[in-house]
Design a protein around this motif. Structure first.
Motif, PDB file in Angstrom:
ATOM      1  N   PRO A  74      -6.681  -4.088  -6.989  1.00 60.26           N
ATOM      2  CA  PRO A  74      -6.587  -5.188  -7.941  1.00 60.26           C
ATOM      3  C   PRO A  74      -7.978  -5.665  -8.366  1.00 60.26           C
ATOM      4  O   PRO A  74      -8.913  -5.665  -7.572  1.00 60.26           O
ATOM      5  N   VAL A  75      -8.076  -6.076  -9.621  1.00 60.90           N
ATOM      6  CA  VAL A  75      -9.307  -6.645 -10.154  1.00 60.90           C
ATOM      7  C   VAL A  75      -8.970  -8.014 -10.729  1.00 60.90           C
ATOM      8  O   VAL A  75      -8.057  -8.141 -11.542  1.00 60.90           O
ATOM      9  N   GLY A  76      -9.703  -9.016 -10.270  1.00 58.71           N
ATOM     10  CA  GLY A  76      -9.602 -10.350 -10.837  1.00 58.71           C
ATOM     11  C   GLY A  76     -10.855 -10.619 -11.641  1.00 58.71           C
ATOM     12  O   GLY A  76     -11.944 -10.199 -11.261  1.00 58.71           O
ATOM     13  N   THR A 108       0.809  -3.041  11.228  1.00 58.21           N
ATOM     14  CA  THR A 108      -0.002  -4.202  10.870  1.00 58.21           C
ATOM     15  C   THR A 108      -1.442  -3.785  10.677  1.00 58.21           C
ATOM     16  O   THR A 108      -1.990  -3.027  11.479  1.00 58.21           O
ATOM     17  N   ARG A 109      -2.041  -4.297   9.632  1.00 51.88           N
ATOM     18  CA  ARG A 109      -3.434  -3.978   9.351  1.00 51.88           C
ATOM     19  C   ARG A 109      -4.338  -4.881  10.189  1.00 51.88           C
ATOM     20  O   ARG A 109      -4.267  -6.095  10.092  1.00 51.88           O
ATOM     21  N   GLU A 139     -13.970   1.408  -0.007  1.00 54.10           N
ATOM     22  CA  GLU A 139     -12.676   0.919  -0.489  1.00 54.10           C
ATOM     23  C   GLU A 139     -12.654  -0.604  -0.364  1.00 54.10           C
ATOM     24  O   GLU A 139     -13.066  -1.159   0.648  1.00 54.10           O
ATOM     25  N   PHE A 140     -12.189  -1.275  -1.420  1.00 53.85           N
ATOM     26  CA  PHE A 140     -12.066  -2.732  -1.420  1.00 53.85           C
ATOM     27  C   PHE A 140     -10.618  -3.116  -1.639  1.00 53.85           C
ATOM     28  O   PHE A 140      -9.868  -2.408  -2.311  1.00 53.85           O
ATOM     29  N   ASP A 141     -10.247  -4.254  -1.058  1.00 50.88           N
ATOM     30  CA  ASP A 141      -8.901  -4.774  -1.243  1.00 50.88           C
ATOM     31  C   ASP A 141      -8.784  -5.552  -2.547  1.00 50.88           C
ATOM     32  O   ASP A 141      -7.684  -5.762  -3.051  1.00 50.88           O
ATOM     33  N   GLY A 195      -2.726  -5.205  -3.439  1.00 48.27           N
ATOM     34  CA  GLY A 195      -3.526  -3.995  -3.275  1.00 48.27           C
ATOM     35  C   GLY A 195      -3.147  -3.224  -2.026  1.00 48.27           C
ATOM     36  O   GLY A 195      -3.053  -1.995  -2.040  1.00 48.27           O
ATOM     37  N   SER A 196      -2.897  -3.937  -0.951  1.00 52.68           N
ATOM     38  CA  SER A 196      -2.487  -3.303   0.301  1.00 52.68           C
ATOM     39  C   SER A 196      -1.144  -2.596   0.131  1.00 52.68           C
ATOM     40  O   SER A 196      -0.957  -1.461   0.572  1.00 52.68           O
ATOM     41  N   ALA A 197      -0.215  -3.243  -0.535  1.00 57.97           N
ATOM     42  CA  ALA A 197       1.109  -2.645  -0.773  1.00 57.97           C
ATOM     43  C   ALA A 197       0.998  -1.410  -1.665  1.00 57.97           C
ATOM     44  O   ALA A 197       1.658  -0.388  -1.418  1.00 57.97           O
ATOM     45  N   LEU A 198       0.171  -1.477  -2.693  1.00 54.33           N
ATOM     46  CA  LEU A 198      -0.009  -0.327  -3.586  1.00 54.33           C
ATOM     47  C   LEU A 198      -0.618   0.860  -2.845  1.00 54.33           C
ATOM     48  O   LEU A 198      -0.192   1.997  -3.024  1.00 54.33           O
TER      49      LEU A 198
END
Length: 142
Positions: A85-87, A2-3, A50-52, A130-133
């Motif tokens: 990810p980028v939104g 768990t993060r 690092e960003f999520d 992003g966490s999964a990647l």
């Protein structure tokens, strides 16, 4: 595993009121926010930490509505690191622009003014993605 770290989101927009609105909205959901106001500051931030999720505007100069600056920034971000990810957000949304943004590697497209519930759902989904990647990359490295 768990993060335990608070998800970190980089928000880029040249309008301070937009940054403040997003800070207040995302703070409620427990995100750690860093805000910047220029494409150069975006690149400096992502090279330093690092960003999520990166949530970025397409226009960074008054009287500019083409999105060209943001599209260029998006391409540079994807070249630097395709994982986070980028939104993309814009007040000048069109179908053609949405297609181009996705073609360049954005994971989602948000028209301003946004719907708070929809934006929060997008942020949650993209942070999880992003966490999964990143987990997948780390497993691959091991």
């Amino acid at each position: 595993m768990t993060r335990l770290v608070t998800p970190r989101v980089l928000v880029a927009d040249d309008q301070r009121d937009v940054l403040e609105a997003l800070r207040l909205l995302l703070k409620v959901d427990g995100y750690e926010l860093e805000t910047v106001t220029s494409p150069r500051a975006v690149m400096e931030a992502v090279q330093a930490r690092e960003f999520d999720l990166v949530l970025m505007d397409l226009n960074y100069a008054r009287d500019t509505t083409s999105g060209a600056g943001g599209l260029d920034l998006l391409s540079r971000l994807r070249e630097l690191d395709p994982t986070p990810p980028v939104g993309v957000m814009t007040a000048w949304a069109s179908l053609a622009l949405a297609v181009e943004v996705m073609r360049r590697g954005a994971r989602d497209f948000v028209a301003k003014p946004w719907d708070n519930a929809r934006l929060l759902a997008i942020v949650r989904t993209q942070v999880e993605l992003g966490s999964a990647l990143r987990r997948g990359e780390r497993l691959e490295e091991e």
